[in-house]
Design an enzyme around this catalytic site. Structure first.
Site, PDB file in Angstrom:
ATOM      1  N   ASP A 103       0.803  -1.242   0.000  1.00 33.72           N
ATOM      2  CA  ASP A 103       0.000   0.000   0.000  1.00 33.72           C
ATOM      3  C   ASP A 103       0.830   1.284   0.000  1.00 33.72           C
ATOM      4  OD1 ASP A 103      -0.851  -0.637   3.504  1.00 33.72           O
ATOM      5  OD2 ASP A 103       0.916   0.346   2.645  1.00 33.72           O
ATOM      6  N   HIS A 118       6.764  -7.928  -1.083  1.00 35.04           N
ATOM      7  CA  HIS A 118       5.682  -8.407  -1.956  1.00 35.04           C
ATOM      8  C   HIS A 118       5.286  -7.373  -3.009  1.00 35.04           C
ATOM      9  CE1 HIS A 118       4.567 -11.299   1.557  1.00 35.04           C
ATOM     10  NE2 HIS A 118       5.636 -11.686   0.908  1.00 35.04           N
ATOM     11  N   CYS A 147      -1.109  -3.693 -23.151  1.00 33.63           N
ATOM     12  CA  CYS A 147       0.230  -3.118 -23.320  1.00 33.63           C
ATOM     13  C   CYS A 147       0.328  -2.416 -24.667  1.00 33.63           C
ATOM     14  CB  CYS A 147       1.279  -4.223 -23.242  1.00 33.63           C
ATOM     15  SG  CYS A 147       2.955  -3.641 -23.583  1.00 33.63           S
TER      16      CYS A 147
END
Ligand code: BV8
Ligand code: ZN
Length: 249
Positions: A103, A118, A147
């Protein structure tokens, strides 16, 4: 919260300090943890949403879930626990912050050089050519972004279950844990590996290990101190106690 005098003395003279955080440090910012009764995993299945197989079998579902979490995080603020940890980087000669959180609230509170085991939920990249997409992807755009280089699917820059952690980050976290005098494990259930090894690596290397968590965890009884309290209350008190003690001597 009663902080034993002996612990304050040790903290006041500590040189090499490591802090490991998990979802609990962000709970008081209104971000749900994973394993608490009303946590994310009580409603969602991690294998379905936080794995490459889950993404490939239903990219829209996974993308929406991460956009949903991004919205919550973008509308959340760091809490006193995050700010106290940011202060700790100036309190100790050698300080390392390791987090399982994606976060980036630590960075928004002023923490530098955060080891993100992570990854993070803010950035994205193409699963085919790995082209990075750091620019904000509007959460209101419903269809899956593709993409611009190769048309591949774009995924959040988090580490999913079954995926290797960023090698450099893990090596630095293990190295810091091995040489630490004091190791804090804060707001983590210590159920996810290899992150959950770090407190035990520190303990077996002779560090004093302190846990801050309102609930018992699978490692609480191995540790030197385990305080049943919220990190947003405990950490400002600990930082204050260290500063007061240092000013006294
Ligand atoms: C891998 C990013 C190599 C995505 C996440 C060894 C044994 C068993 C299993 C394994 C093993 N080694 C590997 C595995 C498999 C797996 C694993 O550990 N599974 C577990 C579930 C058993 N590990 C992996 O897959 C890892 N990769 O090993 O690769 C490999 C590769 C190929 C083949 C083989 C091996 C990758 C793991 C990373 C997954 N990604 N996040 C996303 O966020 O969407 S994990 C995610 O869940 C978080 O990042 C975090 O790590 C974890 C949640 O844990 P916590 O943060 O601790 O949160 P939790 O809710 O559990 O607990 C919150 C705590 O806070 C509670 O204790 C609560 O009491 C406390 N709390 C609440 N309020 C407060 C508070 N504390 C303080 N203050 C408060 N106010
Ligand atoms: Zn691409």
């Amino acid at each position: 919260m009663e902080i034993p005098e002996k612990l304050i003395q040790i903290l006041a003279s500590a040189k090499r300090v490591v802090v490991l955080t998990g979802a609990g440090i962000s709970a008081e910012s209104g971000i749900k943890t994973f394993r608490d009764p009303d946590g994310l995993w009580s409603k969602f299945n991690p294998a379905e949403l936080a794995s490459m197989d889950g993404f490939m079998s239903n990219p829209e579902l996974v993308w929406d879930w991460y956009q949903h979490r991004r919205d919550i995080i973008n509308n959340s603020l760091p809490n006193p626990g995050h700010y106290a940890i940011a202060e700790m980087q100036d309190l100790f000669d050698n300080f390392t912050l390791v987090t399982q959180n994606v976060d980036r609230l630590h960075q928004r509170a002023g923490s530098k050089d955060v080891l993100e085991l992570h990854g993070n939920i803010i950035d994205n990249y193409c699963i085919k050519c790995r082209h990075p997409y750091e620019d904000f992807i509007d959460s209101n755009v419903k269809e899956m972004p593709k993409c611009r280089q190769c048309g591949g699917l774009i995924r959040p820059a988090v580490v999913w279950f079954g995926e290797m952690l960023p090698e450099e980050v893990l090596i630095n976290a293990e190295r810091a844990s091995k040489i630490s005098d004091v190791f804090f494990t804060i707001g983590t259930s210590a159920e996810v590996y290899p992150a959950a090894n770090l407190p035990m690596i520190a303990k077996s290397s002779g560090a004093l290990v302190i846990e801050i968590n309102p609930n018992l965890t699978s490692i609480s009884h191995y540790l030197d101190y385990s305080f049943r309290i919220q990190s947003g209350i405990a950490l400002p008190l600990i930082v204050e106690a260290i500063k007061t003690y240092r000013n006294k001597i």
